[in-house]
Design an enzyme around this catalytic site. Structure first.
Site, PDB file in Angstrom:
ATOM      1  N   LYS A   1      -2.101  15.354  -9.809  1.00  0.00           N
ATOM      2  CA  LYS A   1      -1.142  15.066 -10.875  1.00  0.00           C
ATOM      3  C   LYS A   1      -0.293  16.297 -11.202  1.00  0.00           C
ATOM      4  O   LYS A   1       0.889  16.180 -11.572  1.00  0.00           O
ATOM      5  CB  LYS A   1      -1.875  14.558 -12.121  1.00  0.00           C
ATOM      6  CG  LYS A   1      -2.526  13.192 -11.919  1.00  0.00           C
ATOM      7  CD  LYS A   1      -1.514  12.116 -11.514  1.00  0.00           C
ATOM      8  CE  LYS A   1      -2.104  10.730 -11.479  1.00  0.00           C
ATOM      9  NZ  LYS A   1      -1.116   9.678 -11.172  1.00  0.00           N
TER      10      LYS A   1
ATOM     11  N   ASP B   1       0.877  -1.169   0.000  1.00  0.00           N
ATOM     12  CA  ASP B   1       0.000   0.000   0.000  1.00  0.00           C
ATOM     13  C   ASP B   1       0.912   1.215   0.000  1.00  0.00           C
ATOM     14  O   ASP B   1       1.535   1.537   1.017  1.00  0.00           O
ATOM     15  CB  ASP B   1      -0.901  -0.012   1.235  1.00  0.00           C
ATOM     16  CG  ASP B   1      -1.795   1.219   1.336  1.00  0.00           C
ATOM     17  OD1 ASP B   1      -1.624   2.158   0.532  1.00  0.00           O
ATOM     18  OD2 ASP B   1      -2.664   1.255   2.229  1.00  0.00           O
TER      19      ASP B   1
ATOM     20  N   SER C   1       0.007  12.675 -15.273  1.00  0.00           N
ATOM     21  CA  SER C   1      -1.107  12.597 -16.210  1.00  0.00           C
ATOM     22  C   SER C   1      -1.236  13.912 -16.956  1.00  0.00           C
ATOM     23  O   SER C   1      -0.882  14.979 -16.443  1.00  0.00           O
ATOM     24  CB  SER C   1      -2.417  12.317 -15.462  1.00  0.00           C
ATOM     25  OG  SER C   1      -3.548  12.466 -16.307  1.00  0.00           O
TER      26      SER C   1
ATOM     27  N   TYR D   1      -8.227  15.260  -8.611  1.00  0.00           N
ATOM     28  CA  TYR D   1      -7.319  14.354  -9.323  1.00  0.00           C
ATOM     29  C   TYR D   1      -6.346  15.173 -10.173  1.00  0.00           C
ATOM     30  O   TYR D   1      -5.133  14.942 -10.156  1.00  0.00           O
ATOM     31  CB  TYR D   1      -8.100  13.383 -10.211  1.00  0.00           C
ATOM     32  CG  TYR D   1      -7.224  12.558 -11.120  1.00  0.00           C
ATOM     33  CD1 TYR D   1      -6.500  11.478 -10.633  1.00  0.00           C
ATOM     34  CD2 TYR D   1      -7.092  12.874 -12.478  1.00  0.00           C
ATOM     35  CE1 TYR D   1      -5.672  10.727 -11.466  1.00  0.00           C
ATOM     36  CE2 TYR D   1      -6.278  12.131 -13.314  1.00  0.00           C
ATOM     37  CZ  TYR D   1      -5.570  11.059 -12.805  1.00  0.00           C
ATOM     38  OH  TYR D   1      -4.753  10.324 -13.625  1.00  0.00           O
TER      39      TYR D   1
END
Length: 246
Positions: free
Chosen positions: A154, A57, A137, A150
């Site tokens: 990134k 993890d 990303s 999100y």
């Protein structure tokens, strides 16, 4: 065999882009450990490819330490760390994303980079070499609505890549990032909201080359940036996106 004699850990390496990077690294001669939260998938791919696997993890420091000890036992101090593990929240207005989802996104996408650096940088500095590759990303370069946190995570990864590169260069360490557009990975349906032909066509219309990023695309780019051929390249956030961010 541009990675012959190299050792690598690929987080989130059991599927998607991570699996593409693992496969390419192995064909280029590296010894690889797949680190993934899905221990069954990691073990199955490792058995298929003949490499090592470890459950991890990446948002938990104790789990990272366990992974480090497994890597030291199996590979020695790795030459390459690929921070590929990532997660997103479902598309939603920014104020509607739950605190739990926000915390999970930043723990997996951002805190993991910090924890991996804590675990491996000191010994890499002492050795005088090492490569980190962070999988960010296009969302961190050209963000889309309803994936706000999100996108932000990134963007954080891209900034962290540059700051790590500047600080670690005098110690012989290189740090780069890849910015893929969406691809055929387990996260695709989350990015689209719903995985329908109509939604795919709408998304693909924003990519000039006209297709998604593939695991093979990511593996090819990663192999170059992590090889000695890229020894003068650090702090680069390379878009593997078919022109999406132009």
């Amino acid at each position: 065999m541009r990675l012959a004699g190299k050792t690598a850990i690929v987080t989130g390496g059991a599927s998607g882009f991570g699996a593409g990077i693992v496969r390419k690294f192995l064909t280029e001669g590296a010894q690889v450990m797949i680190a993934d939260l899905n221990s069954d998938a990691a073990a199955a791919l490792a058995d298929e490819l003949g490499c090592a696997a470890c459950a991890a993890d990446v948002s938990d420091s104790a789990s990272i330490e366990g992974m480090k000890q497994a890597a030291l036992h199996t590979l020695g101090l790795p030459d390459i760390i690929v921070n590929n593990a990532g997660i997103t929240h479902l598309p939603a207005p920014l104020e509607a994303v739950t605190e739990a989802d926000f915390d999970r996104v930043f723990a997996v996408n951002c805190k993991s980079v910090y924890l991996m650096a804590q675990a491996f940088v000191p010994e890499m500095k002492a050795r005088g070499s090492g490569v980190f590759l962070n999988v960010a990303s296009t969302a961190g370069v050209s963000p889309r609505p309803n994936l706000n946190w999100y996108n932000a995570s990134k963007g954080w990864m891209n900034t962290a890549t540059r700051t790590m590169a500047i600080e670690l260069a005098p110690d012989g360490l290189r740090v780069n990032a890849l910015n893929p557009v969406a691809g055929e990975t387990p996260l695709l349906s989350s990015f689209l909201g719903e995985d329908t032909p109509e939604m795919r066509a709408k998304f693909l219309s924003t990519i000039p080359i006209g297709r998604f990023s593939t695991p093979e695309d990511m593996g090819n780019a990663a192999a170059f940036l992590c090889s000695d051929e890229a020894s003068m390249i650090t702090g680069v956030c390379l878009e593997v996106d078919g022109g999406r961010c132009i």
